[in-house]
Design a protein around this motif. Sequence first.
Motif, short mmCIF file in Angstrom:
data_model
loop_
_atom_site.label_atom_id
_atom_site.label_comp_id
_atom_site.label_asym_id
_atom_site.label_seq_id
_atom_site.Cartn_x
_atom_site.Cartn_y
_atom_site.Cartn_z
N ILE A 233 0.84 -1.19 0.00
CA ILE A 233 0.00 0.00 0.00
C ILE A 233 0.88 1.24 0.00
O ILE A 233 2.03 1.20 0.44
CB ILE A 233 -0.96 0.05 1.21
N GLU A 234 0.29 2.35 -0.47
CA GLU A 234 1.03 3.61 -0.50
C GLU A 234 0.91 4.31 0.84
O GLU A 234 -0.14 4.28 1.49
CB GLU A 234 0.49 4.51 -1.59
N PRO A 238 6.11 10.10 -1.15
CA PRO A 238 5.35 8.84 -1.12
C PRO A 238 6.29 7.64 -1.07
O PRO A 238 7.44 7.71 -1.53
CB PRO A 238 4.58 8.88 -2.44
N ALA A 239 5.78 6.55 -0.50
CA ALA A 239 6.52 5.29 -0.45
C ALA A 239 5.49 4.18 -0.42
O ALA A 239 4.29 4.43 -0.30
CB ALA A 239 7.42 5.25 0.78
N TYR A 240 5.98 2.96 -0.53
CA TYR A 240 5.09 1.80 -0.49
C TYR A 240 5.61 0.82 0.57
O TYR A 240 6.82 0.67 0.74
CB TYR A 240 5.00 1.13 -1.86
N VAL A 255 9.81 -1.37 3.09
CA VAL A 255 9.40 -0.08 2.53
C VAL A 255 10.29 0.25 1.35
O VAL A 255 11.50 0.04 1.39
CB VAL A 255 9.45 1.04 3.61
N GLY A 256 9.66 0.72 0.28
CA GLY A 256 10.41 1.05 -0.93
C GLY A 256 9.76 2.18 -1.70
O GLY A 256 8.65 2.61 -1.40
N PRO A 257 10.44 2.66 -2.75
CA PRO A 257 9.98 3.84 -3.48
C PRO A 257 8.89 3.57 -4.51
O PRO A 257 8.23 4.50 -4.97
CB PRO A 257 11.25 4.34 -4.17
#
Length: 259
Positions: A233-234, A238-240, A255-257
Amino acid sequence: MSYHGNPCWYELTTTQGKLADAGAFYAKVLGWNVADSGMEGFEYHLAKSDGDVVAGLMNMPDDVSGMPPCWMVYFAVDDIDQFVTDATKAGAQVHHDVTEIPGTGRFAIFADPQGAAFGVLEPAPMTPSAEGQAFDQQKAGHGNWHELMSGDPEAGFTFYSGLFGWTKGDAMDMGEMGTYQLFRRDGKDIGGMMGLGESPVPFWLPYFGVDGSVAAKVDEIKAAGGNVLHGPIEVPGPAYIAVAQDPQGAAFAVVGPEK
């Protein structure tokens, strides 16, 4: 320079006899190079990412062999003896008394007043552990974020801010889930605190950074035998993100871009 309150170490305690399996899982998913530390009389594995030592992995001790596998987050302290005094006065329980690790420093393990376990480390002089070798928000495979699930996150913030000097960042309304309160060290957001949500117990959830697509990482986690609980999820940035369990059941997040 003081590193007091800085996240400095991540430690997995896993099912007895599954230490090699756990290391192989994180090597696949996070790209870690996991090897025995060579510690005499104690099997303790160290994980490296791009040459940085980022985490420790160990078997569940005999005296708590029934406990579920879990990750522990450690924070650096300037004076561990003073910290024990202050933390117990603030309502914490000591789960592991102050113990020296030659060449590394002195550590202790606590439960906060709501029951979430955390560790502290007073690093030995000239060791890099407090400086954030393990915690680096710019590097994949390193600790990136720290999330406290608590039965009383407001009381939790009061407890930790009083001991570590953390300050409040933004607060986000999560509807029925309540408020997600970011916290900062030296003006930098390093984590968030929230209610228990679907967690059965209060605990600290470590997030590890990944390069590129979190959806691809979710596929890798599943293929390696892990279980994805939430995401991708975003989130603001912002990150996911995605929250998962390793094959032994220890919870962690990535967590990643990119999604």
